[in-house]
Write an enzyme that holds these catalytic residues in place. Structure first.
Site, PDB file in Angstrom:
ATOM      1  N   HIS A 168       1.226   0.941 -13.321  1.00 18.44           N
ATOM      2  CA  HIS A 168       2.042  -0.231 -13.703  1.00 18.44           C
ATOM      3  C   HIS A 168       3.511   0.182 -13.785  1.00 18.44           C
ATOM      4  O   HIS A 168       3.832   1.216 -14.369  1.00 18.44           O
ATOM      5  CB  HIS A 168       1.581  -0.788 -15.059  1.00 18.44           C
ATOM      6  N   LEU A 179      -3.920  -7.046  -7.864  1.00 15.77           N
ATOM      7  CA  LEU A 179      -3.480  -8.048  -8.826  1.00 15.77           C
ATOM      8  C   LEU A 179      -4.583  -8.848  -9.510  1.00 15.77           C
ATOM      9  O   LEU A 179      -4.292  -9.684 -10.361  1.00 15.77           O
ATOM     10  CB  LEU A 179      -2.510  -9.018  -8.130  1.00 15.77           C
ATOM     11  N   GLY A 234       0.793  -1.231   0.000  1.00 15.54           N
ATOM     12  CA  GLY A 234       0.000   0.000   0.000  1.00 15.54           C
ATOM     13  C   GLY A 234       0.821   1.275   0.000  1.00 15.54           C
ATOM     14  O   GLY A 234       0.349   2.315   0.443  1.00 15.54           O
ATOM     15  N   ASP A 285      -3.276  -4.786 -18.327  1.00 16.97           N
ATOM     16  CA  ASP A 285      -2.336  -3.764 -18.808  1.00 16.97           C
ATOM     17  C   ASP A 285      -2.511  -3.374 -20.266  1.00 16.97           C
ATOM     18  O   ASP A 285      -1.566  -2.936 -20.923  1.00 16.97           O
ATOM     19  CB  ASP A 285      -0.884  -4.217 -18.562  1.00 16.97           C
ATOM     20  N   ASN A 340      -5.127   2.213 -13.466  1.00 16.40           N
ATOM     21  CA  ASN A 340      -4.138   1.333 -12.862  1.00 16.40           C
ATOM     22  C   ASN A 340      -2.757   1.965 -12.989  1.00 16.40           C
ATOM     23  O   ASN A 340      -2.466   2.652 -13.963  1.00 16.40           O
ATOM     24  CB  ASN A 340      -4.151  -0.026 -13.583  1.00 16.40           C
TER      25      ASN A 340
END
Length: 192
Positions: free
Chosen positions: A104, A87, A12, A145, A102
């Protein structure tokens, strides 16, 4: 007020970055809920320490998890969902109802996809002797992704870098970039 929900599966640190930016008045938003699929995620402790509601996902089945999350999230006035080290695949009903982004730790489309997260990404980048890596923030769709890219930040990979040192550089860049992206979302809401 701009309302966020953050999904996290692990430590986190990205969640903490958002919390700190809100406390420091660098981001005019509030986190209404932190969701995790991992009851031992340190992200949940970070949320609790900041009086943010938490929810632990019960269902392992993809379709049931999608329904479960739809029911829980419907109780909140959500402007944006941020996946910050989460995930699991996001189900279709959530994608229809919410804007979801998201973070990445690579320059997508390189080093993305199922199983490519955290240190796996950084080790692959080092192994391939890439000159650059970085962070990507993208919209979430039904493939890991593959959603439209919102923003990327490049980080130089030095010959002396290890997966650990690269991870630290990418995380630092990713956190600055994320707050900039979130501020843009807040501004867009203010203009509509």
């Amino acid at each position: 007020m701009y309302h966020l929900v953050v999904f996290a599966s692990g430590n986190g640190s990205t969640l903490q970055c958002i919390i700190d930016s809100i406390h420091n008045h660098e981001l005019e938003a509030q986190i209404d809920l932190v969701v995790s699929d991992n009851p031992n995620a340190y992200a949940l402790k970070r949320a609790e320490a900041n009086n943010i509601a938490t929810y632990i996902i019960q269902n392992k089945n993809f379709t049931q998890r999608d329904l479960e999350l739809s029911n829980i999230l419907s109780k909140y006035p959500i402007d944006l969902i941020v996946l910050a080290g989460y995930l699991k695949m996001i189900g279709p009903s959530l994608l229809e109802m919410y804007t979801i982004i998201n973070t990445h730790p690579s320059l997508l489309p390189k080093y993305g996809g199922k199983g490519m997260h955290g240190m796996y990404v950084h080790k692959a980048v080092i192994s391939a002797q890439e000159k650059y890596s970085g962070a990507t923030i993208h919209f979430v769709n039904q493939e890991y992704d593959k959603g439209s890219i919102i923003s990327q930040t490049k980080v130089e990979v030095l010959a002396s870098d290890t997966a650990d040192s690269l991870s630290q550089k990418v995380q630092a860049a990713e956190k600055i970039q994320l707050i900039q992206v979130l501020n843009n979302f807040v501004k867009q809401k203010g203009q509509s």
